[in-house]
Write a protein that holds these residues in place. Structure first.
Motif, mmCIF file in Angstrom:
data_model
loop_
_atom_site.group_PDB
_atom_site.id
_atom_site.type_symbol
_atom_site.label_atom_id
_atom_site.label_comp_id
_atom_site.label_asym_id
_atom_site.label_seq_id
_atom_site.Cartn_x
_atom_site.Cartn_y
_atom_site.Cartn_z
ATOM 1 N N UNK A 185 0.840 -1.197 0.000
ATOM 2 C CA UNK A 185 0.000 0.000 0.000
ATOM 3 C C UNK A 185 0.879 1.252 0.000
ATOM 4 N N UNK A 186 0.300 2.381 -0.396
ATOM 5 C CA UNK A 186 1.058 3.620 -0.536
ATOM 6 C C UNK A 186 1.653 4.073 0.791
ATOM 7 N N UNK A 187 2.823 4.713 0.681
ATOM 8 C CA UNK A 187 3.496 5.196 1.879
ATOM 9 C C UNK A 187 2.639 6.217 2.623
ATOM 10 N N UNK A 188 1.826 6.988 1.877
ATOM 11 C CA UNK A 188 0.982 7.998 2.518
ATOM 12 C C UNK A 188 0.075 7.397 3.592
ATOM 13 N N UNK A 189 -0.383 6.177 3.346
ATOM 14 C CA UNK A 189 -1.251 5.506 4.322
ATOM 15 C C UNK A 189 -0.488 5.268 5.630
ATOM 16 N N UNK A 190 0.772 4.846 5.505
ATOM 17 C CA UNK A 190 1.576 4.543 6.677
ATOM 18 C C UNK A 190 2.039 5.818 7.383
#
Length: 416
Positions: free
Chosen positions: A69-74
């Motif tokens: 999943x995208x880094x933005x989520x983390x």
């Protein structure tokens, strides 16, 4: 004495037993990542089957969230700030991506896809989440601490007044699951705040006090052994960890429960309460095994590779004394397989004594012996791994369960 103990510990090490019993292996080409063999896959699936039936019975909904999943989520979840050194990153040329180190954000995205009412709560989501963590070489320990593993995760979204009831149900689940594997000796650790540093914790002081008291009340009401760990709570909520003792006296941290004030706010998670207003639910993170890998490693050492009959990857090994009995051995195999048992025929061109030695080293429950006399009479002889021997009996005599508690198979027909 110390040398004998060291030798014993080495003999029951799950890494050694895994290789000896052909369950799993590790390779330098994939550091920290187990390779499962067919027998190891059976054990892994056995754990999954137990877990899945228990969750279906208790009204959990199983989901599978993406591994990448995208880094933005983390970044939004805070994992990038707290766990970046343990995360694996990649890129598709457009976005920076990360392999999930845990499944929480995926469960939250699933919850948020539809607006919830108080009537929809509690929402219980469970997941066998395949996660990856960049554990350094000095910390890795076979299945007990791997880079690639499956967390038996669950996320419960509930209102404040539901928390105690949900926590009680989690305790019931954990005890039921562990008891089914023979674990009876365990205690809990309650991680509480450091009251001298209250400014470092999220959430209202009144909520912390209420939830910490609930955890203690549940221990007392269920007559469970526990210790309080002041200052051990994470900044976003108190937690509960179950520590069990195996047959060798080793203590293991397994089941865990974490109350979370943080992620629901970060992701703007809500439900419509009885007043028609938006309210932030309480999120409970929860694992029963901890991870499939870790729990399997614990079980291998707990049983010392001598698995209960129902859990044994191979339940009956059939050894023809010589080549003339091969076809009869296959007949016996076919009968047992039709009854649902797991069977292998050892028809290799080796001596019969070597077949017997291999049987004992395999730690499998039963060796069925077929020689000339057994074949002519339509009978079998068998040895158990404890060394008991019975000669020339009918196969039905071995399998019947007439209520005799001394019968070798009594009580083992509990394959869920």
């Amino acid at each position: 004495m110390e040398a004998n103990m060291d030798s014993y510990v080495k003999n029951i090490d799950h890494r050694r037993l895994g290789e000896e019993l052909d369950l799993y292996s590790f390779y330098e080409e994939a550091p920290g990542c187990p390779f499962y063999h067919p027998k190891g896959i059976f054990l892994r699936e056995y754990l999954i089957r137990r877990w899945r039936l228990l969750h279906q019975k208790n009204n959990y909904k199983e989901i599978i969230s993406p591994q990448l999943m995208k880094e933005e989520l983390w970044e939004k979840s805070g994992h990038s700030d707290l766990f970046s050194e343990l995360m694996f990153y990649s890129s598709d040329g457009e976005s920076k991506l990360a392999l999930k180190p845990m499944s929480c954000p995926g469960a939250i995205l699933f919850y948020k896809r539809k607006l919830k009412s108080y009537k929809d709560l509690p929402v219980r989501l469970c997941e066998l989440g395949h996660v990856h963590r960049n554990e350094p070489s000095g910390a890795r320990n076979g299945l007990l601490r791997a880079r690639s593993f499956v967390q038996d995760d669950a996320h419960i979204f509930c209102s404040e007044k539901m928390v105690k009831d949900e926590l009680q149900k989690i305790l019931n689940l954990a005890r039921e699951l562990l008891a089914s594997f023979g674990f009876k000796d365990f205690y809990f650790e309650i991680s509480l705040r450091d009251y001298s540093k209250q400014g470092k914790y999220l959430g209202k002081d009144s909520m912390w006090i209420k939830l910490e008291n609930i955890l203690v009340e549940l221990m007392e009401e269920n007559d469970l052994s526990y210790v309080k760990k002041h200052g051990e709570a994470k900044f976003y909520g108190p937690s509960l960890d179950l520590h069990l003792k195996d047959s060798n006296g080793n203590n293991w941290q397994c089941s865990s429960v974490q109350i979370d004030f943080n992620l629901p706010k970060r992701f703007d998670v809500s439900f419509i309460n009885e007043k028609g207003e938006k309210e932030i639910p309480i999120l409970i993170h929860r694992a029963l095994y901890g991870s499939l890998e870790r729990f399997l490693g614990i079980l291998v050492e707990h049983y010392e590779g001598v698995f209960p009959f129902a859990m044994s990857p191979i339940q009956f090994r059939i050894a023809p004394i010589n080549q003339e009995q091969h076809s009869y051995a296959r007949e016996v195999e076919s009968k047992l397989e039709k009854m649902g048992f797991r069977v292998e025929v050892d028809d290799r061109s080796i001596s019969f004594s070597k077949k017997v030695r291999n049987f004992y080293s395999s730690k499998e429950p039963y060796l069925i012996i077929v020689g000339k006399s057994e074949m002519e009479k339509g009978l079998i002889s068998f040895r158990s791994r404890s060394g008991a021997l019975k000669k020339e009996i009918d196969l039905s005599e071995l399998l019947k369960d007439g209520g005799d508690s001394n019968h070798p198979l009594f009580g083992y027909h509990d394959e869920s």
